[in-house]
Scaffold this active site. Structure first.
Site, PDB file in Angstrom:
ATOM      1  N   ASP A 286       0.816  -1.230   0.000  1.00  0.00           N
ATOM      2  CA  ASP A 286       0.000   0.000   0.000  1.00  0.00           C
ATOM      3  C   ASP A 286       0.842   1.269   0.000  1.00  0.00           C
ATOM      4  OD1 ASP A 286      -2.217  -1.671   0.148  1.00  0.00           O
ATOM      5  OD2 ASP A 286      -2.183  -1.684   2.337  1.00  0.00           O
TER       6      ASP A 286
ATOM      7  N   LYS B 128       1.679   2.243  -5.067  1.00  0.00           N
ATOM      8  CA  LYS B 128       2.200   1.715  -6.345  1.00  0.00           C
ATOM      9  C   LYS B 128       1.249   2.029  -7.504  1.00  0.00           C
ATOM     10  CE  LYS B 128       2.250  -2.321  -4.369  1.00  0.00           C
ATOM     11  NZ  LYS B 128       1.997  -1.954  -2.951  1.00  0.00           N
TER      12      LYS B 128
ATOM     13  N   GLY C 184      -4.609  -4.247  -3.791  1.00  0.00           N
ATOM     14  CA  GLY C 184      -5.618  -3.212  -4.040  1.00  0.00           C
ATOM     15  C   GLY C 184      -4.860  -1.955  -4.405  1.00  0.00           C
ATOM     16  N   HIS C 185      -4.842  -1.604  -5.674  1.00  0.00           N
ATOM     17  CA  HIS C 185      -4.061  -0.463  -6.151  1.00  0.00           C
ATOM     18  C   HIS C 185      -5.014   0.656  -6.552  1.00  0.00           C
ATOM     19  CE1 HIS C 185      -0.398  -3.222  -7.181  1.00  0.00           C
ATOM     20  NE2 HIS C 185      -0.794  -3.300  -5.925  1.00  0.00           N
TER      21      HIS C 185
ATOM     22  N   GLN D  33       1.874  -6.034  -3.299  1.00  0.00           N
ATOM     23  CA  GLN D  33       2.299  -6.166  -1.904  1.00  0.00           C
ATOM     24  C   GLN D  33       3.563  -5.324  -1.683  1.00  0.00           C
ATOM     25  OE1 GLN D  33       1.349  -9.533  -3.530  1.00  0.00           O
ATOM     26  NE2 GLN D  33      -0.551  -8.524  -3.006  1.00  0.00           N
TER      27      GLN D  33
HETATM   28  P1  GDP Z   1      -0.890   0.419  -3.490  1.00  0.00           P
HETATM   29  O1  GDP Z   1      -1.482  -0.870  -3.047  1.00  0.00           O
HETATM   30  O2  GDP Z   1       0.571   0.489  -3.253  1.00  0.00           O
HETATM   31  O3  GDP Z   1      -1.265   0.793  -4.896  1.00  0.00           O
HETATM   32  O4  GDP Z   1      -1.541   1.548  -2.536  1.00  0.00           O
HETATM   33  P2  GDP Z   1      -3.083   1.646  -2.087  1.00  0.00           P
HETATM   34  O5  GDP Z   1      -3.879   2.125  -3.228  1.00  0.00           O
HETATM   35  O6  GDP Z   1      -3.516   0.408  -1.402  1.00  0.00           O
HETATM   36  O7  GDP Z   1      -2.975   2.724  -0.936  1.00  0.00           O
HETATM   37  C1  GDP Z   1      -2.460   3.991  -1.167  1.00  0.00           C
HETATM   38  C2  GDP Z   1      -3.536   5.021  -0.763  1.00  0.00           C
HETATM   39  O8  GDP Z   1      -2.944   6.298  -0.679  1.00  0.00           O
HETATM   40  C3  GDP Z   1      -4.635   5.175  -1.814  1.00  0.00           C
HETATM   41  O9  GDP Z   1      -5.808   5.559  -1.171  1.00  0.00           O
HETATM   42  C4  GDP Z   1      -4.115   6.313  -2.699  1.00  0.00           C
HETATM   43  O10 GDP Z   1      -5.164   7.004  -3.362  1.00  0.00           O
HETATM   44  C5  GDP Z   1      -3.460   7.182  -1.663  1.00  0.00           C
HETATM   45  N1  GDP Z   1      -2.287   7.954  -2.117  1.00  0.00           N
HETATM   46  C6  GDP Z   1      -1.318   7.622  -3.001  1.00  0.00           C
HETATM   47  N2  GDP Z   1      -0.364   8.574  -3.039  1.00  0.00           N
HETATM   48  C7  GDP Z   1      -0.748   9.522  -2.149  1.00  0.00           C
HETATM   49  C8  GDP Z   1      -0.154  10.740  -1.708  1.00  0.00           C
HETATM   50  O11 GDP Z   1       0.921  11.151  -2.111  1.00  0.00           O
HETATM   51  N3  GDP Z   1      -0.842  11.453  -0.748  1.00  0.00           N
HETATM   52  C9  GDP Z   1      -2.033  11.033  -0.235  1.00  0.00           C
HETATM   53  N4  GDP Z   1      -2.620  11.771   0.685  1.00  0.00           N
HETATM   54  N5  GDP Z   1      -2.609   9.879  -0.636  1.00  0.00           N
HETATM   55  C10 GDP Z   1      -1.960   9.143  -1.570  1.00  0.00           C
HETATM   56  P1  IMO Z   2      -0.983  -4.134  -2.287  1.00  0.00           P
HETATM   57  O1  IMO Z   2      -0.529  -4.658  -3.636  1.00  0.00           O
HETATM   58  C1  IMO Z   2      -0.981  -4.641   2.034  1.00  0.00           C
HETATM   59  C2  IMO Z   2      -1.006  -8.745   3.568  1.00  0.00           C
HETATM   60  C3  IMO Z   2      -2.260  -9.183   4.273  1.00  0.00           C
HETATM   61  C4  IMO Z   2      -1.679 -10.199   5.236  1.00  0.00           C
HETATM   62  C5  IMO Z   2      -0.578 -10.849   4.420  1.00  0.00           C
HETATM   63  C6  IMO Z   2      -0.972 -12.151   3.747  1.00  0.00           C
HETATM   64  O2  IMO Z   2      -2.261  -3.420  -2.302  1.00  0.00           O
HETATM   65  O3  IMO Z   2       0.133  -3.374  -1.640  1.00  0.00           O
HETATM   66  P2  IMO Z   2      -2.515 -12.812   1.699  1.00  0.00           P
HETATM   67  O4  IMO Z   2      -3.915 -12.427   1.356  1.00  0.00           O
HETATM   68  O5  IMO Z   2      -1.520 -12.416   0.673  1.00  0.00           O
HETATM   69  O6  IMO Z   2      -2.382 -14.247   2.085  1.00  0.00           O
HETATM   70  O7  IMO Z   2      -2.180 -11.973   3.031  1.00  0.00           O
HETATM   71  O8  IMO Z   2      -0.209  -9.906   3.432  1.00  0.00           O
HETATM   72  N1  IMO Z   2      -1.224  -8.213   2.184  1.00  0.00           N
HETATM   73  C7  IMO Z   2      -1.178  -6.913   1.881  1.00  0.00           C
HETATM   74  N2  IMO Z   2      -0.997  -5.827   2.669  1.00  0.00           N
HETATM   75  N3  IMO Z   2      -1.099  -4.498   0.693  1.00  0.00           N
HETATM   76  C8  IMO Z   2      -1.253  -5.574  -0.108  1.00  0.00           C
HETATM   77  O9  IMO Z   2      -1.248  -5.480  -1.445  1.00  0.00           O
HETATM   78  C9  IMO Z   2      -1.338  -6.855   0.482  1.00  0.00           C
HETATM   79  N4  IMO Z   2      -1.523  -8.104   0.011  1.00  0.00           N
HETATM   80  C10 IMO Z   2      -1.436  -8.920   1.061  1.00  0.00           C
HETATM   81  O10 IMO Z   2      -2.880  -8.114   4.945  1.00  0.00           O
HETATM   82  O11 IMO Z   2      -1.081  -9.539   6.324  1.00  0.00           O
HETATM   83 MG    MG Z   3      -2.967  -1.600  -1.764  1.00  0.00          MG
END
Ligand code: GDP
Ligand code: IMO
Ligand code: MG
Length: 429
Positions: free
Chosen positions: A13, A16, A40-41, A223
């Site tokens: 998270d 990416k 979840g991107h 991840q």
């Molecule tokens: P990913 O899994 O690495 O793609 O990240 P996620 O989407 O799970 O979580 C990142 C969260 O931060 C999302 O809600 C994005 O919309 C938000 N986000 C990304 N970059 C920024 C930033 O620079 N500032 C803020 N405030 N939010 C951001």
């Molecule tokens: P993105 O791509 C954050 C974590 C889960 C759990 C562990 C194992 O959005 O960054 P799994 O379902 O893979 O067996 O879970 O890994 N986990 C993540 N945490 N971002 C993710 O993906 C994750 N994918 C798995 O919360 O601790």
């Molecule tokens: Mg994510």
């Protein structure tokens, strides 16, 4: 041509999706190489928000090819839902979404096993996203799995039944776990049609041909490196190799083909699910980070655990990945903090260390903090590094000095354009 890689340096998270979506306009192909719907991107642009789980984050860029590589595990049900949500934004998805025949399939029973075995672990549960990731990779390495290419086999149904029966046997170990396979199974088979409509290819030939033709390719990690099956905080990890080497296995490319490795870190740190997190803040400051950062899971909605940035942890994952440039995201979340912590090392068994110890899970790792002055200025509209408040510039430069990798981008908000770009040459190495 080489393949550039974007991946998370923490526990996932890191942002990416946003960075891949931004950079995608400079590439011809975006490819996912591991993970599955546990990811979840989040992408935000033109007032829209999308959360992608299996589909690469280049899908919204016109004409761009998106490949789901062999290292990914696919749940046809989630995939169909995700495609449905693309709506009118990607009318030509059937032309641009390619899937490797060697990617493994997540069956409904994989999800049930994931959920049942997690429930049985009680306090020691991993905190899995319950998407069936672990059981599917177990069947892959156990040589029992079903792959995308198998759906074209005349005896696919037979293969499916065989695997399902094996799973039903396993599920007997969890008699208290209830499930309704019949309806899910019917839906799963229906969703295979959606999968068949996409471009099913031998991904390894496909990607190498793209390279030969001089196409620019970006590999999108899922991840984070601390969730890597080999190098993460085992057993609190996911079931795939999330580090750069996963690109070679998950797409079928040689290590010689890897170009830039772009490592992403938040300006602080989060983790969702169980497992060790040395810099986690259990206090009001942690709560403030969660509120300011909107730190709730994009896949499960769970609150993310929050804490300060961790230098030994980042140096570890920078080493594992061979990171050539850094992206710092969510710096705007720190806008209102008077002081910002940076864990510069650890106390472990009474000694100082700069390394992540083998058994980080034993809770004996104590971060040593340096406190940095905050900037108390809203950064979300900033686009120029030199115009940042001095304290913010100093914070970024401190990270650069401690991590010895140039910061090429700083993200100041979730929107596609909320980015500060720095020419790497300007950066003090
Ligand atoms: P990913 O899994 O690495 O793609 O990240 P996620 O989407 O799970 O979580 C990142 C969260 O931060 C999302 O809600 C994005 O919309 C938000 N986000 C990304 N970059 C920024 C930033 O620079 N500032 C803020 N405030 N939010 C951001
Ligand atoms: P993105 O791509 C954050 C974590 C889960 C759990 C562990 C194992 O959005 O960054 P799994 O379902 O893979 O067996 O879970 O890994 N986990 C993540 N945490 N971002 C993710 O993906 C994750 N994918 C798995 O919360 O601790
Ligand atoms: Mg994510």
């Amino acid at each position: 041509m080489a393949i550039d890689v974007i991946l998370g340096l923490q526990w996932g998270d890191e942002g990416k999706g946003k960075i891949v979506d931004y950079l995608a306009s400079q590439y011809d192909v975006v490819a996912r190489f591991q993970g599955g719907p546990n990811a979840g991107h989040t992408l935000k642009f033109d007032g829209h928000k999308f959360v992608l789980h299996t589909i690469p984050s280049g899908i919204f860029r016109k004409g761009l090819v998106n490949l789901i590589g062999n290292g990914v595990v696919i749940d046809p049900i989630t995939l169909r839902k995700e495609i449905g949500k693309l709506g009118d934004f990607v009318p030509d998805y059937k032309e641009r979404l390619f899937v490797s025949n060697k990617a493994h399939l997540i069956l409904p029973t994989h999800r049930y096993i994931d959920a049942a075995s997690e429930a049985a672990k009680g306090q020691e549960k991993i905190g899995s996203t319950l998407k069936g990731i672990g059981p599917t990779y177990m069947d892959k390495t156990g040589r029992n799995g079903l792959r995308v290419g198998d759906v074209y086999s005349p005896n696919f149904k037979e293969k499916y039944e065989k695997l399902k029966e094996k799973h039903m046997g396993l599920l007997k170990l969890y008699p208290e776990y209830e499930f309704d396979l019949e309806s899910e199974e019917a839906l799963w088979f229906e969703c295979l049609d959606t999968l068949r409509e996409l471009k099913n290819v031998d991904g390894e030939y496909f990607i190498n041909q793209q390279l030969k033709e001089g196409k620019r390719i970006l590999a999108e990690g899922a991840q984070g490196s601390m969730l890597d099956i080999d190098f993460g905080t085992y057993p609190y990890v996911t079931s795939s190799n999330t580090v750069t080497s996963g690109v070679c296995n998950g797409l079928g490319v040689s290590p010689h083909k890897i170009g830039e490795v772009i490592g992403i870190t938040k300006a602080y740190c989060t983790r969702v699910g169980g497992g060790p997190f040395p810099t986690e803040l259990h206090d009001e400051t942690g709560e403030r980070l969660r509120e300011a950062g909107g730190e709730f899971g994009a896949t499960t909605g769970r609150p993310r655990r929050c804490g300060w940035i961790d230098i030994p942890q980042l140096n570890y994952t920078i080493m594992l990945n061979g990171v050539t440039q850094l992206v710092i995201t969510k710096i705007d979340v720190l806008d209102g903090f008077d002081e910002i912590g940076v864990a510069s090392g650890y106390e472990y068994n009474g000694k100082h260390t700069d390394q992540v110890p083998f058994d980080i899970c034993d809770g004996e790792v104590k971060p040593v903090y340096e406190m940095h002055k905050g900037w108390n200025t809203v950064l979300t509209a900033e686009r120029d590094f030199d115009a940042l408040p001095e304290a913010a510039r100093r914070y970024i430069k401190t990270l650069e000095e401690k991590l010895k990798v140039p910061v090429s981008m700083v993200s100041v908000g979730p929107g596609r354009e909320q980015l500060i770009l720095r020419a790497v040459a300007d950066v003090v190495k």
